[in-house]
Design a protein around this motif. Structure first.
Motif, PDB file in Angstrom:
ATOM      1  N   ILE A 185       1.779  23.105  62.082  1.00 45.99           N
ATOM      2  CA  ILE A 185       3.062  23.456  62.911  1.00 45.99           C
ATOM      3  C   ILE A 185       4.128  23.732  61.874  1.00 45.99           C
ATOM      4  CG2 ILE A 185       4.178  21.550  63.944  1.00 45.99           C
ATOM      5  CD1 ILE A 185       2.193  19.665  63.334  1.00 45.99           C
ATOM      6  N   ASP A 186       4.803  25.065  63.369  1.00 51.15           N
ATOM      7  CA  ASP A 186       6.000  25.523  62.832  1.00 51.15           C
ATOM      8  C   ASP A 186       7.223  24.987  62.894  1.00 51.15           C
ATOM      9  OD1 ASP A 186       7.911  27.367  61.617  1.00 51.15           O
ATOM     10  OD2 ASP A 186       6.417  28.942  61.922  1.00 51.15           O
ATOM     11  N   MET A 298       4.531  21.243  70.010  1.00 57.93           N
ATOM     12  CA  MET A 298       5.290  22.390  70.036  1.00 57.93           C
ATOM     13  C   MET A 298       6.203  21.526  70.811  1.00 57.93           C
ATOM     14  SD  MET A 298       4.615  24.515  67.342  1.00 57.93           S
ATOM     15  CE  MET A 298       5.787  25.497  67.529  1.00 57.93           C
ATOM     16  N   GLY A 299       6.274  20.264  71.390  1.00 60.37           N
ATOM     17  CA  GLY A 299       7.616  20.000  72.203  1.00 60.37           C
ATOM     18  C   GLY A 299       7.432  20.464  73.754  1.00 60.37           C
ATOM     19  N   ALA A 300       6.096  21.245  73.955  1.00 54.94           N
ATOM     20  CA  ALA A 300       6.648  21.589  75.814  1.00 54.94           C
ATOM     21  C   ALA A 300       6.180  19.603  75.953  1.00 54.94           C
ATOM     22  CB  ALA A 300       5.932  22.116  75.662  1.00 54.94           C
ATOM     23  N   THR A 355       6.500  15.446  69.427  1.00 55.57           N
ATOM     24  CA  THR A 355       6.480  16.026  67.852  1.00 55.57           C
ATOM     25  C   THR A 355       5.815  15.195  66.361  1.00 55.57           C
ATOM     26  OG1 THR A 355       8.646  16.275  67.568  1.00 55.57           O
ATOM     27  CG2 THR A 355       7.934  17.959  68.574  1.00 55.57           C
ATOM     28  N   ASN A 356       7.030  13.794  66.611  1.00 57.77           N
ATOM     29  CA  ASN A 356       7.053  13.199  65.133  1.00 57.77           C
ATOM     30  C   ASN A 356       5.074  12.657  65.100  1.00 57.77           C
ATOM     31  OD1 ASN A 356       9.163  13.515  64.480  1.00 57.77           O
ATOM     32  ND2 ASN A 356      10.411  12.112  66.458  1.00 57.77           N
ATOM     33  N   HIS A 361      -0.073  12.011  62.811  1.00 60.98           N
ATOM     34  CA  HIS A 361      -1.082  12.669  63.136  1.00 60.98           C
ATOM     35  C   HIS A 361      -2.765  13.479  63.313  1.00 60.98           C
ATOM     36  CE1 HIS A 361      -1.107   7.788  63.489  1.00 60.98           C
ATOM     37  NE2 HIS A 361      -0.022   8.084  64.073  1.00 60.98           N
ATOM     38  N   TYR A 362      -2.278  14.366  63.603  1.00 56.60           N
ATOM     39  CA  TYR A 362      -2.553  15.261  63.269  1.00 56.60           C
ATOM     40  C   TYR A 362      -2.763  16.919  63.048  1.00 56.60           C
ATOM     41  CZ  TYR A 362      -4.775  13.173  67.866  1.00 56.60           C
ATOM     42  OH  TYR A 362      -5.506  12.512  68.686  1.00 56.60           O
ATOM     43  N   ASN A 363      -1.423  16.664  61.639  1.00 56.48           N
ATOM     44  CA  ASN A 363      -0.948  17.679  60.587  1.00 56.48           C
ATOM     45  C   ASN A 363      -2.447  17.934  59.500  1.00 56.48           C
ATOM     46  OD1 ASN A 363      -0.244  18.884  58.338  1.00 56.48           O
ATOM     47  ND2 ASN A 363       1.402  18.765  59.809  1.00 56.48           N
TER      48      ASN A 363
END
Length: 383
Positions: A185-186, A298-300, A355-356, A361-363
């Motif tokens: 995640i960027d 990515m916030g979508a 995003t949080n 959990h998926y980073n």
């Protein structure tokens, strides 16, 4: 430790296996399709390719494209048997563990050979292969044989573990992991809600994917809500492009189409997700969609179908996204699109939460040690 991976050439597989690059394991990949040259995306992996053709005769590609019927006849006697090729690879490598990704395409073709040995077999379920196995042409007898031979199971959602156990899997469960091993995640590419002006749509329309229904809905959405909106459709089947061309309404919108048959870099797709107001994917069957997880990270704002109640594992309807109950109901999708575009506060709330949640959990960096440990666990149990 020697690991033999069995998979199709797939972006999610490449992402998973690349997490093992610095593990110290000897990693091999048997490409079950033997499609194309060696992949530079996993150039550190020992790739078993070139096994399928007995003779790569002159003008083979030309005959394949221009005379497909003739090509099929020729290939009946020109292709090596996958079981024989896999057995040769197995005997040569002598792996400690075999790990297959997806049942129908990777697991079943090697099953007769794996039934002849006791090498630990890990199976990662992907997409619809557990939930939709009958419709994909897998018989209950094949399923029973496969589950009996699989020693260790990894799924991308809780639903598929429950279904596998109901259908006869009785061995060890290694856990729920995203099919690609996790998200990179960027956060610098995540735009504010007020800076987002794109509607992003997954373009599969192949019997399972139903992007055409989304486009029918889009044509009915209030024109006011689509003013100054860019619409991007990625991984689009050819019929989607034709649907846009022949529609008086859709043809006038700002629509950019990326064909399913022309690769769009994952980095570019993630950037698109970071600028998208909403992300829509509509299908009648799926596992836990990696693209959905990426869009959320990515916030979508996600609008996604919920086959077999899988998507509700990460989306709570009306809180951090919308769940599509009826994939073929155009009016329901119209309502979801309009409600999402009309409610800036909801999209902001969802963006903050998603995003949080994805970071927690998926980073990819967080999951990598756990994935590495899976193989250590299996290896320890066999010794």
């Amino acid at each position: 430790m020697k690991l033999l991976m069995v998979a199709i050439p797939n972006h999610h597989f490449f992402q998973w296996v690349n997490q093992l690059k610095d593990s110290g394991y000897d990693v091999y990949w048997f490409d079950v399709t033997d499609g194309g040259p060696k992949s530079p995306k996993v150039d550190w992996v020992i790739q078993i390719k070139g096994w399928k053709l007995k003779w790569d005769f002159p003008f083979r590609s030309t005959i394949k494209s221009k005379f497909p019927k003739l090509y099929k006849i020729i290939q009946k006697s020109n292709e090596n048997n996958i079981e024989k090729a896999f057995k040769n690879a197995l005997n040569s490598i002598k792996p400690d563990i075999v790990h297959c990704f997806e049942m129908q395409l990777s697991g079943l073709p090697i099953l007769p050979i794996m039934e002849q040995n006791t090498i630990p077999l890990i199976y990662s379920s992907w997409g619809s292969d557990v939930y939709y196995f009958k419709q994909l042409g897998v018989s209950k007898h094949q399923l029973d044989r496969f589950y009996k031979r699989v020693n260790y199971l990894i799924t991308d959602c809780k639903r598929d573990y429950n279904l596998a156990t109901k259908n006869g899997f009785k061995n060890q469960f290694l856990g729920v992991f995203p099919g690609n091993g996790g998200l990179t995640i960027d956060t610098t590419k995540i735009k504010l809600v007020t800076e987002r002006n794109t509607i992003l749509i997954k373009g599969y329309d192949d019997g399972v994917g139903k992007a055409s229904i989304v486009l029918e809905a889009l044509a009915l959405v209030s024109k006011r809500l689509l003013l100054n909106k860019k619409i991007v459709i990625y991984s689009a089947d050819d019929c989607i492009q034709q649907q846009i061309i022949t529609s008086k309404i859709l043809s006038k919108l700002q629509i950019k189409v990326y064909s399913r048959y022309h690769f769009i870099q994952n980095k570019k797709l993630l950037e698109l997700m970071g600028t998208s107001s909403i992300y829509i994917a509509n299908s009648i069957s799926d596992g836990m969609p990696n693209a959905l997880l990426e869009a959320m990270s990515m916030g979508a704002f996600p609008i996604q179908t919920n086959p077999g109640n899988v998507t509700e594992e990460v989306i709570e309807h009306n809180k951090n996204g919308f769940l599509i109950d009826a994939p073929l109901n155009v009016n329901e999708i119209v309502q979801h699109i309009e409600n999402a575009l009309n409610d800036d506060a909801l999209r902001q709330q969802a963006q903050d939460f998603n995003t949080n949640f994805m970071q927690a959990h998926y980073n990819r960096a967080t999951l990598q040690p756990s994935i590495d440990n899976l193989y250590i666990t299996v290896y320890a149990e066999m010794n």
